[in-house]
Design a protein around this motif. Sequence first.
Motif, PDB file in Angstrom:
ATOM      1  N   SER A  30      -7.986  -5.922  10.670  1.00 12.53           N
ATOM      2  CA  SER A  30      -8.210  -6.805   9.410  1.00 12.53           C
ATOM      3  C   SER A  30      -6.924  -7.446   8.763  1.00 12.53           C
ATOM      4  N   ARG A  31      -6.046  -6.258   8.759  1.00 11.50           N
ATOM      5  CA  ARG A  31      -4.754  -6.567   8.334  1.00 11.50           C
ATOM      6  C   ARG A  31      -4.038  -7.534   9.132  1.00 11.50           C
ATOM      7  N   ARG A  32      -4.157  -7.262  10.597  1.00 11.15           N
ATOM      8  CA  ARG A  32      -3.051  -7.980  11.617  1.00 11.15           C
ATOM      9  C   ARG A  32      -3.911  -9.314  11.732  1.00 11.15           C
ATOM     10  N   LEU A  54       1.019  -2.232  -5.753  1.00 11.83           N
ATOM     11  CA  LEU A  54       0.240  -1.427  -6.551  1.00 11.83           C
ATOM     12  C   LEU A  54      -0.761  -0.787  -5.481  1.00 11.83           C
ATOM     13  N   GLY A  55      -0.675   0.561  -5.599  1.00 11.43           N
ATOM     14  CA  GLY A  55      -1.520   1.006  -4.508  1.00 11.43           C
ATOM     15  C   GLY A  55      -1.103   0.778  -3.091  1.00 11.43           C
ATOM     16  N   CYS A  56       0.267   1.117  -2.991  1.00  8.44           N
ATOM     17  CA  CYS A  56       1.083   0.809  -1.845  1.00  8.44           C
ATOM     18  C   CYS A  56       0.795   1.872  -0.561  1.00  8.44           C
ATOM     19  N   GLY A  57      -0.169   2.741  -0.719  1.00  3.23           N
ATOM     20  CA  GLY A  57      -0.257   3.647   0.440  1.00  3.23           C
ATOM     21  C   GLY A  57       0.787   4.118   1.262  1.00  3.23           C
ATOM     22  N   GLU A  58       0.906   3.957   2.581  1.00  2.00           N
ATOM     23  CA  GLU A  58       1.835   4.645   3.110  1.00  2.00           C
ATOM     24  C   GLU A  58       3.184   3.734   3.284  1.00  2.00           C
ATOM     25  N   ILE A  75       3.965   1.887  -5.938  1.00  2.00           N
ATOM     26  CA  ILE A  75       3.384   3.149  -6.585  1.00  2.00           C
ATOM     27  C   ILE A  75       1.902   3.487  -5.818  1.00  2.00           C
ATOM     28  N   ASP A  76       1.630   4.785  -6.013  1.00  2.00           N
ATOM     29  CA  ASP A  76       0.495   5.302  -5.515  1.00  2.00           C
ATOM     30  C   ASP A  76       0.143   6.634  -5.819  1.00  2.00           C
ATOM     31  N   PRO A  77      -1.069   7.015  -6.163  1.00  2.00           N
ATOM     32  CA  PRO A  77      -1.285   8.334  -6.618  1.00  2.00           C
ATOM     33  C   PRO A  77      -1.601   9.549  -5.691  1.00  2.00           C
ATOM     34  N   THR A  78      -1.545   8.958  -4.298  1.00  2.00           N
ATOM     35  CA  THR A  78      -2.012   9.899  -3.175  1.00  2.00           C
ATOM     36  C   THR A  78      -0.492  10.328  -2.836  1.00  2.00           C
ATOM     37  N   PRO A  79      -0.254  11.652  -3.034  1.00  2.00           N
ATOM     38  CA  PRO A  79       1.366  12.155  -2.846  1.00  2.00           C
ATOM     39  C   PRO A  79       1.737  12.159  -1.205  1.00  2.00           C
ATOM     40  N   GLU A  80       0.657  12.263  -0.405  1.00  2.00           N
ATOM     41  CA  GLU A  80       0.946  12.273   1.155  1.00  2.00           C
ATOM     42  C   GLU A  80       1.529  11.028   1.347  1.00  2.00           C
ATOM     43  N   PHE A  81       0.920   9.784   0.896  1.00  2.00           N
ATOM     44  CA  PHE A  81       1.232   8.512   1.067  1.00  2.00           C
ATOM     45  C   PHE A  81       2.532   8.087   0.400  1.00  2.00           C
ATOM     46  N   ILE A  82       2.919   8.348  -0.836  1.00  2.00           N
ATOM     47  CA  ILE A  82       4.020   8.307  -1.134  1.00  2.00           C
ATOM     48  C   ILE A  82       5.255   9.218  -0.313  1.00  2.00           C
ATOM     49  N   PRO A  98      -0.985   6.559 -10.739  1.00  2.00           N
ATOM     50  CA  PRO A  98      -2.449   5.788 -10.632  1.00  2.00           C
ATOM     51  C   PRO A  98      -1.924   4.514 -11.119  1.00  2.00           C
ATOM     52  N   ALA A  99      -2.663   3.393 -10.745  1.00  2.00           N
ATOM     53  CA  ALA A  99      -2.468   1.992 -11.181  1.00  2.00           C
ATOM     54  C   ALA A  99      -3.037   1.906 -13.007  1.00  2.00           C
ATOM     55  N   GLU A 100      -3.679   3.017 -13.350  1.00  2.00           N
ATOM     56  CA  GLU A 100      -3.999   2.966 -14.724  1.00  2.00           C
ATOM     57  C   GLU A 100      -2.993   3.399 -15.832  1.00  2.00           C
ATOM     58  N   SER A 101      -1.887   4.254 -15.170  1.00  2.00           N
ATOM     59  CA  SER A 101      -1.068   4.528 -15.973  1.00  2.00           C
ATOM     60  C   SER A 101       0.262   4.819 -15.305  1.00  2.00           C
ATOM     61  N   SER A 114      -1.582  -6.286  -5.008  1.00  2.00           N
ATOM     62  CA  SER A 114      -2.711  -5.437  -4.864  1.00  2.00           C
ATOM     63  C   SER A 114      -3.179  -5.502  -3.493  1.00  2.00           C
ATOM     64  N   TYR A 115      -2.635  -4.712  -2.651  1.00  2.00           N
ATOM     65  CA  TYR A 115      -3.229  -5.189  -0.960  1.00  2.00           C
ATOM     66  C   TYR A 115      -4.367  -4.280  -0.808  1.00  2.00           C
ATOM     67  N   LEU A 116      -5.840  -4.728  -0.942  1.00  2.00           N
ATOM     68  CA  LEU A 116      -6.897  -3.804  -0.681  1.00  2.00           C
ATOM     69  C   LEU A 116      -6.686  -2.535  -1.440  1.00  2.00           C
ATOM     70  N   SER A 117      -6.307  -2.549  -2.691  1.00  2.00           N
ATOM     71  CA  SER A 117      -6.338  -1.419  -3.562  1.00  2.00           C
ATOM     72  C   SER A 117      -7.159  -1.450  -4.969  1.00  2.00           C
ATOM     73  N   ILE A 119      -9.990  -2.352  -5.307  1.00  2.00           N
ATOM     74  CA  ILE A 119     -11.454  -1.532  -5.075  1.00  2.00           C
ATOM     75  C   ILE A 119     -11.452   0.030  -4.772  1.00  2.00           C
ATOM     76  N   ASP A 120     -10.134   0.451  -5.004  1.00  2.00           N
ATOM     77  CA  ASP A 120      -9.891   1.982  -4.854  1.00  2.00           C
ATOM     78  C   ASP A 120      -9.579   2.354  -6.513  1.00  2.00           C
ATOM     79  N   ILE A 121      -9.385   1.666  -7.432  1.00  2.00           N
ATOM     80  CA  ILE A 121      -9.104   2.066  -8.668  1.00  2.00           C
ATOM     81  C   ILE A 121     -10.361   2.108  -9.397  1.00  2.00           C
TER      82      ILE A 121
END
Length: 240
Positions: A30-32, A54-58, A75-82, A98-101, A114-117, A119-121
């Motif tokens: 989808s991205r490509r 916002l919600g940058c993932g990896e 920014i992203d709340p998932t430590p493994e991605f950051i 997280p995008a909320e704070s 916000s690239y596909l994020s 919907i995750d917030i």
Amino acid sequence: MNQNPESSLEKWRSSAQAWITDQGETGDWSRRTILDPALETILPNLQNKSVLDLGCGEGRYARILKSKGAIATGIDPTPEFIDHARSQDPDSTYILAPAESIPLPDHQFDLILSYLSIIDIPDLEAASQEISRLLLPGGEFVVVTISNLASTTNGWVKDENGNKLYRHVDRYMEHFGMDLEWRNIRITNYHRPLSYILNLFLKKSFVLTEFIEPLPPQSDPQYPYEYRCPNFQIYTLRKL
Ligand SMILES: C[S@@+](CC[C@H](N)C(=O)[O-])C[C@H]1O[C@@H](n2cnc3c(N)ncnc32)[C@H](O)[C@@H]1O
């Protein structure tokens, strides 16, 4: 009933490695095929612009923003991605939040993507306040997201031979989380009606300046299905 359902963040953490492998360097189909090319047509000149992913993932698209001349922050709340984003791009700023704070001062970004994020917030109202707070006057919020029709149900109704008959849409005006699972990735997407999302921003002095429903090239075998029911939307909201 499960009294302690796994939070969406816990799911992202346990799916992170599978997600990084799945996306690779060029992103998924989808991205490509649909989203990156369409986003190219929407993004303004980013040379020396301050941009928040916002919600940058990896960090794949933050690296693309940087290659376009932007001063990119993720920014992203998932430590493994950051951790992964920092390892691939040690010179940019990646923040675990997280995008909320978001722990950043007011009015500093020319553009927030916000690239596909969205919907995750989980709390989009809180996130919209942060987006409004962080943008400079005249700044833009660019949203790449799953269509609000497509996020109501998971896929097509098929006949006994597997042919796609029609896309199932239901509970459109409700707000709910939908659990999805594929290739060792388990996530929760938050469906909301389009009017709810747009009004969060229109009521905060944003104006809608772009809205597209991008499709793959006509030569792609998925084109007829995306044409019948597009999976994606891309739009720009400018802060007055
Ligand atoms: C579908 S992925 C998209 C990642 C990246 N933007 C891309 O296009 O590959 C959704 C991302 O949203 C992040 N996320 C989850 N909850 C979030 C929140 N409350 N605020 C910001 N991002 C969140 C996840 O960690 C994940 O990186």
